[in-house]
Design a protein around this motif. Structure first.
Motif, PDB file in Angstrom:
ATOM      1  N   PHE A   4       0.842  -1.203   0.177  1.00 60.22           N
ATOM      2  CA  PHE A   4      -0.096  -0.057   0.175  1.00 60.22           C
ATOM      3  C   PHE A   4       0.760   1.388   0.094  1.00 60.22           C
ATOM      4  O   PHE A   4       0.482   2.352  -0.523  1.00 60.22           O
ATOM      5  CB  PHE A   4      -1.067   0.098   1.293  1.00 60.22           C
ATOM      6  CG  PHE A   4      -1.830  -1.455   1.287  1.00 60.22           C
ATOM      7  CD1 PHE A   4      -1.312  -2.283   2.180  1.00 60.22           C
ATOM      8  CD2 PHE A   4      -2.761  -1.424   0.314  1.00 60.22           C
ATOM      9  CE1 PHE A   4      -2.005  -3.454   2.131  1.00 60.22           C
ATOM     10  CE2 PHE A   4      -3.607  -2.729   0.389  1.00 60.22           C
ATOM     11  CZ  PHE A   4      -3.148  -3.734   1.370  1.00 60.22           C
ATOM     12  N   ARG A 308      -5.538   0.536   9.738  1.00 55.38           N
ATOM     13  CA  ARG A 308      -6.024   0.245   8.437  1.00 55.38           C
ATOM     14  C   ARG A 308      -6.626   1.356   7.733  1.00 55.38           C
ATOM     15  O   ARG A 308      -6.877   1.378   6.505  1.00 55.38           O
ATOM     16  CB  ARG A 308      -7.175  -0.930   8.569  1.00 55.38           C
ATOM     17  CG  ARG A 308      -6.744  -2.303   9.156  1.00 55.38           C
ATOM     18  CD  ARG A 308      -7.785  -3.028   9.680  1.00 55.38           C
ATOM     19  NE  ARG A 308      -8.946  -3.682   8.945  1.00 55.38           N
ATOM     20  CZ  ARG A 308      -8.531  -4.688   8.031  1.00 55.38           C
ATOM     21  NH1 ARG A 308      -7.622  -5.320   8.147  1.00 55.38           N
ATOM     22  NH2 ARG A 308      -9.345  -4.870   6.986  1.00 55.38           N
ATOM     23  N   LYS A 341      -7.169   0.209   4.161  1.00 55.12           N
ATOM     24  CA  LYS A 341      -6.731  -1.026   3.891  1.00 55.12           C
ATOM     25  C   LYS A 341      -7.586  -2.018   4.029  1.00 55.12           C
ATOM     26  O   LYS A 341      -8.029  -2.686   5.234  1.00 55.12           O
ATOM     27  CB  LYS A 341      -5.278  -1.310   4.785  1.00 55.12           C
ATOM     28  CG  LYS A 341      -4.236  -0.371   4.497  1.00 55.12           C
ATOM     29  CD  LYS A 341      -3.050  -0.571   5.234  1.00 55.12           C
ATOM     30  CE  LYS A 341      -2.041   0.385   4.978  1.00 55.12           C
ATOM     31  NZ  LYS A 341      -0.837  -0.037   5.846  1.00 55.12           N
ATOM     32  N   SER A 347      -6.805  -2.309  -1.107  1.00 57.75           N
ATOM     33  CA  SER A 347      -6.633  -1.086  -0.628  1.00 57.75           C
ATOM     34  C   SER A 347      -7.466  -0.161  -1.699  1.00 57.75           C
ATOM     35  O   SER A 347      -7.447  -0.376  -2.852  1.00 57.75           O
ATOM     36  CB  SER A 347      -5.230  -0.567  -0.429  1.00 57.75           C
ATOM     37  OG  SER A 347      -4.697  -0.181  -1.692  1.00 57.75           O
TER      38      SER A 347
END
Length: 817
Positions: A4, A308, A341, A347
């Motif tokens: 990511f 996240r 995420k 993502s």
């Protein structure tokens, strides 16, 4: 670096106003949210070499700290690493059979004998135990160094390819370099980049005009996070804000295989700052020349405990004036972004940007006679003379951007990415311009009264633009025997609509050169000469294969088919003009990445750019312009460093452009040939010293075919024979920073290659004085430190010249936490 963090993501969700016909081949967005979590892996392509060097390269690519004991792995060779691995699995694969393994400590990864315990304590790490000093290899070990240089860029391949392996000229200017040089605009930030002319039209508050390898790069426009900021040769041009830029990637040479219609000189991709867990939080205050007062904020981090959800909000408020006329130069910029995420393999990045500009117009255009050469009576116009009128000049622009990027890795072989963006812009522009001497005594051309006043006309345009763009990419990573493939298949689409009502002509009060005054009129505004709506679309299908062998050889092959159309409705006479162009472009390159850090390459690339000009003989639009380039280059990255040295020789041609004969009849016979050499170094020769240097040599840049024979052998646009720049930034042990830069360009014969005398070359100096303490960073930047007076270019057709920027001073105080 995680999956990511490696992907530069652009913006948001599907707008309600968009018709479903704008989403061809776009897969459903919500399906991937339910896919099961997988182990976080990255794609690595580490070439073979001594094991110690291969481990160092792997640690840099993975963005993790690694401590090695020098000499422990002496004599051991590694075949490299290709494929998708977690960090630990990658280390295990590289060290298999070596007698060593990687252990994990609180400070990072360390090399330990295979027989030691799985997680060595700090007391038993090699750095603490032993006889040999540990070598720290980490992208994070010196954050300043990492921001100064860039290791990879997706701007040339749309995949995470290390710069050392990019088979075409590319320069990446990072946010750290932009800040160190005190650059407040994109063109200023590119002033130390080879092959880039940042002042083809001198000082200009409206646009970031730049030329790449002798060709305009501002039309059809820059790219933002890989998606187009499309222009239409009008005055509604998308703007960017330097404080929101993470990188400026300059790809030189044709690039249509991945980007579709583009100029032959190359493209500029602006990479936005996006959320990350370790991004610093910053508040910034600036004071500077022309009553500049600016406040900026860059705040972000994790929203939840698991990291996240990551956010970032960047904002700028500026209250300033232009260098003359007391006109405003104000800006409001707000750019929020969010990374979700969804799983270890998926993502979603949402991004928006709001920009509000309110200002006047500041340019430094002068008649050629009276600036480059004296008038018939030996006089010149003062370079500091303001030739506009603050009561009439006005430039305001509002723009909104909203988009998303969805990334999902299905397994170790397949990954999908979809990026999309919508945008709206409105521009209100008017100016007193085109100064020329007013002839008050036609009977005596040499009468001094004919060289005392300037006559000017009026120009204005009210415009709006909307755009939509989407890019779907499917990437496959696989091996066939000893050959590794990274195959990228993509479909992209863009649609832009431009509405413009423009006028030109009329008159403004005469301007006395010796005693200038700026009354509020009378201004005679003419009727509009244009009231148009243009709709531009492009659909492209592309395929690329990056093929790598274990012995260091790499081949890149690519092809793309585009269908580009335009429809222009003339609301003055009710007519409509439509055209459609279809074009296939190619790309091929071969590169050898040696274990010692050398990477020679040979590449061939093509471009195309539609033209709306109608052939009067057939009443049909001419075909598109084309470009082609052959380039041979060499890159060098010393193992274990982020330094990068580049050299390139290129042969570039712009073909099939529209030229006009003596009767102003258009024909598609034009060709321009450019050949040159470019050198670049971005390095940190010692811990406290950072350097960037660039040199361009362009011995040939001439018209080789034209409908007008007099143009052949001359330069269509002024191209610099020599261009050299160097910047050094040294950090002293007491927190003081010193920086000095020099930019040199050689003389030219101006646009058209026919100025009566050469436009002189010049050298500009830039400086930095800074001080860092605790969480504070203070900087004082001076651009054009000596306040040099200089002409950047002249145009023989328009009989105009352009003065460059005057000295500017910028004081910046930043607080980070």
């Amino acid at each position: 670096m995680s999956l990511f963090r490696r992907t530069h993501m652009s913006p948001l969700s599907r707008p309600r106003a968009l018709s479903p016909r704008w989403w061809p081949l776009a897969p459903a967005l919500m399906v991937t949210a339910a896919l099961h979590a997988q182990a976080v892996q990255q794609r690595f392509d580490i070439p073979p070499g001594p094991l110690e060097q291969v481990l160092a390269r792997f640690a840099q690519a993975a963005d993790v700290p690694l401590a090695l004991q020098s000499g422990k792995l002496q004599g051991q060779h590694s075949p490299g690493l290709a494929g998708s691995y977690s960090v630990q699995a990658g280390f295990d694969a590289l060290l298999a059979g070596s007698g060593y393994r990687i252990g994990k400590t609180a400070s990072g990864y360390v090399l330990v004998p295979a027989s030691e315990a799985a997680t060595p304590s700090a007391a038993t790490t090699p750095a603490a135990s032993g006889s040999l000093p540990a070598i720290q290899i980490s992208a994070s070990a010196d954050p300043g160094e990492q921001r100064w240089t860039a290791r990879d860029s997706a701007s040339t391949t749309k995949t995470a390819t290390p710069l050392i392996e990019v088979p075409q000229s590319i320069s990446v200017v990072t946010a750290e370099r932009i800040a160190a040089m005190g650059a407040t605009t994109a063109r200023d930030a590119l002033g130390y980049t080879p092959g880039v002319n940042i002042s083809p039209y001198g000082s200009d508050s409206r646009y970031d005009w730049i030329n790449l390898r002798g060709f305009d790069a501002y039309s059809p426009g820059f790219y933002l996070d890989g998606l187009p900021l499309r222009n239409a040769n009008s005055f509604a041009v998308w703007r960017t804000e330097n404080y929101g830029i993470e990188q400026l990637a300059v790809l030189r040479g044709p690039a249509s295989v991945l980007y579709g219609q583009a100029g032959p000189g190359g493209v500029v991709n602006v990479v936005s700052k996006l959320p990350s867990a370790d991004a610093p939080r910053e508040l910034q205050v600036q004071l500077g020349s022309d009553r500049r007062r600016q406040v900026g904020a860059d705040i972000g981090g994790a929203i939840d405990a698991d990291g996240r959800l990551l956010y970032r909000v960047i904002g700028v408020v500026r209250d300033a004036e232009l260098p003359a006329g007391g006109m405003k130069n104000d800006r409001l910029y707000l750019a929020p972004s969010l990374v979700w995420k969804i799983s270890a393999a998926t993502s979603l990045t949402l991004q928006a940007a709001l920009l509000r500009d309110q200002g006047g117009v500041y340019t430094r255009t002068r008649p050629l006679v009276g600036s480059l050469v004296p008038t018939a009576i030996g006089t010149t116009i003062p370079s500091e003379l303001y030739t506009g009128n603050p009561h009439f000049d006005h430039f305001s622009q509002d723009q909104e951007l909203f988009g998303y990027r969805l990334a999902h890795r299905f397994d170790e072989r397949f990954a999908f990415t979809q990026s999309a963006r919508v945008g709206h812009m409105s521009t209100d522009y008017r100016a007193v311009q085109t100064p020329r001497f007013a002839t008050l005594n036609a009977a005596n051309p040499n009468d001094p009264v004919n060289f005392q006043n300037l006559t000017r006309n009026l120009f204005g345009s009210r415009e709006s633009a909307t755009m939509f763009s989407i890019d779907n990419q499917l990437q496959a990573d696989f091996s066939t025997g000893a050959v590794r493939h990274t195959v990228l298949a993509g479909v992209d689409y863009q649609r832009s609509r431009f509405d413009a009502v423009s006028f030109s002509g009329g008159s403004a009060p005469l301007l006395n050169i010796a005693a200038p005054s700026y009354p509020n009129g009378p201004f005679v505004v003419p009727a509009p000469y244009s009231d148009n709506r243009a709709v531009l679309t492009q659909t492209g299908i592309y395929l690329q294969d990056q093929i790598k062998w274990n012995n260091g050889w790499e081949v890149t092959l690519g092809g793309r088919h585009d269908s580009a159309s335009s429809t222009v409705d003339n609301r003055l006479d009710g007519s409509r003009t439509s055209s459609t162009d279809r074009k296939f472009t190619r790309r091929a390159a071969v590169l050898y990445h040696a274990a010692n850090g050398l990477a020679p390459y040979l590449s061939y690339t093509e471009s195309f750019n539609p033209t709306a000009t109608v052939n009067p003989l057939t009443n049909q639009s001419f075909g598109p312009e084309t470009g082609k380039q052959t380039e041979v280059g060499l890159r060098y990255q010393p193992p274990g460093t982020n330094d990068l040295y580049s050299a390139a020789l290129f042969d570039l041609k712009r073909q099939n452009y529209i030229s006009y004969d003596a009767n102003f009849m258009p024909t598609q016979k034009g060709e321009i040939a450019v050949r040159g050499l470019e050198l670049e170094a971005v390095t940190q020769p010692m811990a406290a010293l950072r350097l960037t240097a660039a040199y361009s040599y362009t011995p040939r840049a001439v018209v080789t075919a034209s409908s007008r024979p007099a143009e052949i052998g001359k330069q269509a646009a002024a191209v610099l024979l020599h261009q050299f720049s160097v910047w050094g930034d040294h950090r002293l042990g007491n927190g003081v920073r010193l920086g000095l830069g020099a930019r040199y360009v050689s003389a030219t014969s101006g646009n058209g290659g026919g100025t009566p005398v050469k436009v002189p070359g010049y050298t500009l100096l830039d400086g930095l004085l800074g001080y860092d303490f605790a969480r504070w960073s203070l900087a004082l930047n001076l651009r054009n430190l000596t306040d040099k007076r200089y002409l950047t270019n002249c145009d023989t057709t328009a009989s105009m010249c352009y003065y460059g920027d005057q000295r500017s001073v910028l004081a910046t105080a930043s607080y980070r936490w």
